[in-house]
Design a protein around this motif. Structure first.
Motif, PDB file in Angstrom:
ATOM      1  N   ARG A 209      21.512  14.991 -14.221  1.00 33.16           N
ATOM      2  CA  ARG A 209      20.691  14.448 -12.685  1.00 33.16           C
ATOM      3  C   ARG A 209      20.334  13.641 -13.453  1.00 33.16           C
ATOM      4  N   ASP A 210      20.593  12.351 -14.050  1.00 37.03           N
ATOM      5  CA  ASP A 210      20.455  11.226 -14.500  1.00 37.03           C
ATOM      6  C   ASP A 210      20.122  10.667 -13.077  1.00 37.03           C
ATOM      7  N   PRO A 211      18.804  10.027 -13.451  1.00 35.32           N
ATOM      8  CA  PRO A 211      18.052   9.579 -12.212  1.00 35.32           C
ATOM      9  C   PRO A 211      19.327   8.275 -11.891  1.00 35.32           C
ATOM     10  N   ARG A 212      19.850   7.581 -12.468  1.00 34.49           N
ATOM     11  CA  ARG A 212      20.827   6.198 -12.412  1.00 34.49           C
ATOM     12  C   ARG A 212      21.342   6.454 -11.711  1.00 34.49           C
ATOM     13  N   ARG A 213      22.262   8.205 -11.145  1.00 38.87           N
ATOM     14  CA  ARG A 213      23.134   8.526 -10.513  1.00 38.87           C
ATOM     15  C   ARG A 213      23.097   7.629  -9.216  1.00 38.87           C
ATOM     16  N   LEU A 214      21.848   7.690  -8.763  1.00 39.33           N
ATOM     17  CA  LEU A 214      21.654   7.433  -7.232  1.00 39.33           C
ATOM     18  C   LEU A 214      21.885   5.602  -6.955  1.00 39.33           C
ATOM     19  N   LEU A 215      21.941   5.159  -8.514  1.00 37.06           N
ATOM     20  CA  LEU A 215      21.763   3.827  -7.929  1.00 37.06           C
ATOM     21  C   LEU A 215      23.022   3.092  -8.373  1.00 37.06           C
ATOM     22  N   LEU A 216      23.269   3.968  -9.190  1.00 39.76           N
ATOM     23  CA  LEU A 216      24.961   3.361  -9.546  1.00 39.76           C
ATOM     24  C   LEU A 216      26.127   3.906  -8.245  1.00 39.76           C
ATOM     25  N   GLU A 217      25.867   4.692  -7.629  1.00 33.57           N
ATOM     26  CA  GLU A 217      26.083   5.162  -6.349  1.00 33.57           C
ATOM     27  C   GLU A 217      25.881   4.186  -5.481  1.00 33.57           C
ATOM     28  N   GLN A 218      24.885   3.556  -5.131  1.00 27.85           N
ATOM     29  CA  GLN A 218      24.778   2.618  -4.332  1.00 27.85           C
ATOM     30  C   GLN A 218      25.408   1.128  -4.317  1.00 27.85           C
ATOM     31  N   VAL A 219      25.145   1.389  -5.699  1.00 26.36           N
ATOM     32  CA  VAL A 219      25.430  -0.493  -6.036  1.00 26.36           C
ATOM     33  C   VAL A 219      27.123  -0.551  -5.960  1.00 26.36           C
ATOM     34  N   TYR A 220      27.871   0.660  -6.828  1.00 24.14           N
ATOM     35  CA  TYR A 220      28.990   0.976  -6.626  1.00 24.14           C
ATOM     36  C   TYR A 220      29.889   1.134  -5.092  1.00 24.14           C
ATOM     37  N   LEU A 221      29.137   1.596  -4.785  1.00 26.96           N
ATOM     38  CA  LEU A 221      29.578   1.599  -2.756  1.00 26.96           C
ATOM     39  C   LEU A 221      29.248   0.582  -2.396  1.00 26.96           C
ATOM     40  N   SER A 222      28.604  -0.375  -2.514  1.00 28.53           N
ATOM     41  CA  SER A 222      28.686  -2.099  -2.076  1.00 28.53           C
ATOM     42  C   SER A 222      29.844  -2.827  -2.799  1.00 28.53           C
ATOM     43  N   MET A 223      30.566  -2.483  -3.517  1.00 26.40           N
ATOM     44  CA  MET A 223      31.034  -3.622  -4.764  1.00 26.40           C
ATOM     45  C   MET A 223      32.492  -2.718  -3.635  1.00 26.40           C
ATOM     46  N   LEU A 224      32.006  -1.305  -3.817  1.00 22.72           N
ATOM     47  CA  LEU A 224      33.908  -1.131  -3.444  1.00 22.72           C
ATOM     48  C   LEU A 224      34.026  -1.947  -1.906  1.00 22.72           C
ATOM     49  N   THR A 225      32.789  -1.650  -0.841  1.00 23.90           N
ATOM     50  CA  THR A 225      33.513  -2.385   0.229  1.00 23.90           C
ATOM     51  C   THR A 225      33.620  -4.439   0.285  1.00 23.90           C
ATOM     52  N   ALA A 226      32.666  -4.166  -0.814  1.00 22.87           N
ATOM     53  CA  ALA A 226      33.122  -5.949  -1.158  1.00 22.87           C
ATOM     54  C   ALA A 226      34.615  -5.845  -1.064  1.00 22.87           C
ATOM     55  N   ALA A 227      35.030  -5.382  -1.893  1.00 20.83           N
ATOM     56  CA  ALA A 227      36.942  -5.052  -2.303  1.00 20.83           C
ATOM     57  C   ALA A 227      37.415  -4.271  -1.222  1.00 20.83           C
ATOM     58  N   GLY A 228      36.919  -4.346  -0.034  1.00 16.23           N
ATOM     59  CA  GLY A 228      38.127  -4.055   0.788  1.00 16.23           C
ATOM     60  C   GLY A 228      38.186  -2.069   1.259  1.00 16.23           C
ATOM     61  N   LEU A 229      37.343  -1.694   0.594  1.00 10.89           N
ATOM     62  CA  LEU A 229      37.417  -0.351   0.891  1.00 10.89           C
ATOM     63  C   LEU A 229      37.227   0.385   2.452  1.00 10.89           C
ATOM     64  N   ASP A 230      37.951   1.164   2.783  1.00 11.32           N
ATOM     65  CA  ASP A 230      37.770   1.897   4.451  1.00 11.32           C
ATOM     66  C   ASP A 230      36.459   3.102   4.608  1.00 11.32           C
ATOM     67  N   MET A 231      37.307   3.770   3.617  1.00  6.45           N
ATOM     68  CA  MET A 231      37.047   5.536   3.549  1.00  6.45           C
ATOM     69  C   MET A 231      36.354   5.869   1.971  1.00  6.45           C
ATOM     70  N   VAL A 232      34.813   6.353   2.286  1.00 10.00           N
ATOM     71  CA  VAL A 232      34.645   7.016   1.033  1.00 10.00           C
ATOM     72  C   VAL A 232      34.379   9.120   1.500  1.00 10.00           C
ATOM     73  N   LEU A 233      34.150   8.908   0.448  1.00  7.85           N
ATOM     74  CA  LEU A 233      33.951  10.830   0.216  1.00  7.85           C
ATOM     75  C   LEU A 233      32.486  10.502  -0.437  1.00  7.85           C
ATOM     76  N   LEU A 234      31.731  11.553  -0.272  1.00  9.92           N
ATOM     77  CA  LEU A 234      29.836  10.909  -0.730  1.00  9.92           C
ATOM     78  C   LEU A 234      29.064  11.912  -0.621  1.00  9.92           C
ATOM     79  N   ASN A 235      28.266  12.436  -0.816  1.00  6.22           N
ATOM     80  CA  ASN A 235      27.401  13.320  -0.528  1.00  6.22           C
ATOM     81  C   ASN A 235      26.443  12.792   0.923  1.00  6.22           C
ATOM     82  N   ILE A 236      27.146  13.403   2.072  1.00  4.72           N
ATOM     83  CA  ILE A 236      25.963  12.434   3.248  1.00  4.72           C
ATOM     84  C   ILE A 236      24.738  12.900   3.055  1.00  4.72           C
TER      85      ILE A 236
END
Lengths: 262, 262
Positions: A209-236
């Motif tokens: 339950r590391d509190p940084r988990r959500l921050l890392l998720e948000q930031v990494y998903l933004s980076m993945l989007t910039a790289a061209g990612l089309d679809m993501v499996l995530l906790n909705i």
């Protein structure tokens, strides 16, 4: 960015019990909540389904499509269960997925052809191992596309998963960058704008339950989007991650004022 | 990612008054707060400084360096004020900046050579206009580097600003993507890993107190980091944006466990 809810997991005790008892209600409640939270698709993460896999998958697919028209992702390593799900599916289906492992090539990939379904190809080697860097992952992608095209399927139906690994792995911090590079170079290496997908929760798997988990998720998903990612499996239900995904997509959208509807 | 506080702005009425009265206290209080908030550098955004520009810049530089050893960014269009600041600077200095506009080439770029300072080159054409897409920006970057190298300065001292434009511009949503592409391709086009900088607040300029501003900032900075950005001018008191910057940098750091120290 297509958001695929990864919330329907048989490892969740409530879902496990509902499946064991063939009670659709808890599953349907979850699916409705996922749809309300903005899911574009529902992943049915049924695990290996060692017993009654086909019966359980049929039950799960029917439970979902009784309450939702969203596309379904059949997420199991059990080929019989996948086929059973494909037979009853009325919603659009994605098979999740195959790799260069011989059993996957022999038993799972042919189902994409037989049922004309989209399928996810994992960038694993033939022994089922993740490769440490982008160059090796891209080489695997070429082999995946080759195997895929032997089936005669349209390459537009293939979706590549470059495989996020946990940050807590010894080289996890390097792999996060390698996955970005892999996504960025796939269209050039494969010669067409292949669709890509990742399982975002892998990034912080094992971090409790590391509190940084959500921050890392948000930031990494933004980076993945910039790289061209089309679809993501995530906790909705990670609302901030969903908001970040939409904002990132809007920032590179070609539609005017996409960001205004955030 | 180097974080440059953009908070010291002469358009802030408190700062404007402090400069008019040559009172260092309010400026120094702000600089201490910026440093405490994690700034790696302090931008002295002094505007055009139409009157007593040299005297005011000397005052500002001294006010900052009396309380901080952080590098200083001299951010004004007034060449006399830049030179006055360079003369008294003891901290490391970056000149912000020049472009292909003849006045900037004639009056500002030579100061980088004379005082051996790093300098920011903006990707504007010779009329001072932003170009609409990445290809055109990259062409300007080549011209900027050519002009820069005529001075005999080491190209490692050049920093390129591809220029974020407000999302509310007619083509603002397209430009956000073009800036990412520009940053990604600069090293390949210029033939070396040129450093890059952006002014992040431009993205949401004119958006008032829109609550989406902070989300867009956090997400876009993550995307810029993925594209390879080195330095960012930002409001250092936007703590979530700073946290996102650090997380994004950690995710592509080559240092093991960088993310663990977030």
């Amino acid at each position: 960015m297509r958001l695929i809810a990864d919330n329907l997991q048989i490892t969740n005790p409530d879902i496990e019990k509902a499946v064991a008892d063939f009670r659709a209600e808890p599953i349907q409640e979850l699916v409705r909540a996922c749809q309300k939270a903005g899911a574009h698709m529902i992943d049915i993460n049924a695990g290996p389904l060692p017993r009654d896999g086909d019966k359980k998958m049929v039950f799960l697919v029917n439970a979902v499509q009784e309450v939702s028209d969203l596309p379904i992702v059949l997420d199991t390593t059990n080929p019989q269960a996948i086929e059973a799900g494909l037979k009853v599916a009325q919603n659009k289906v994605i098979i999740n997925g195959f790799s260069l492992e011989p059993k996957k090539l022999d038993l799972i990939l042919p189902l994409a052809k037989k049922y004309e379904a989209d399928i996810i190809g994992y960038l694993l080697n033939s022994s089922g191992h993740v490769l440490p860097n982008a160059d090796e992952r891209l080489q695997i992608a070429v082999e995946i596309l080759t195997e895929y095209q032997k089936t005669g399927l349209d390459k537009e139906r293939l979706i590549i998963d470059p495989l996020i690994v946990p940050l807590i792995w010894q080289d996890g911090h390097l792999q996060a960058g390698e996955v970005l590079r892999t996504i960025r170079h796939l269209p050039e290496i494969l010669g067409y704008p292949v669709r890509t997908i990742v399982g975002l929760s892998n990034l912080t798997a094992g971090a409790g339950r590391d509190p940084r988990r959500l921050l890392l998720e948000q930031v990494y998903l933004s980076m993945l989007t910039a790289a061209g990612l089309d679809m993501v499996l995530l906790n909705i239900f990670h609302t901030k991650t969903v908001a970040a995904a939409k904002a990132a997509a809007a920032l590179i959208s070609e539609k005017p004022f996409a960001w205004e509807s955030l």
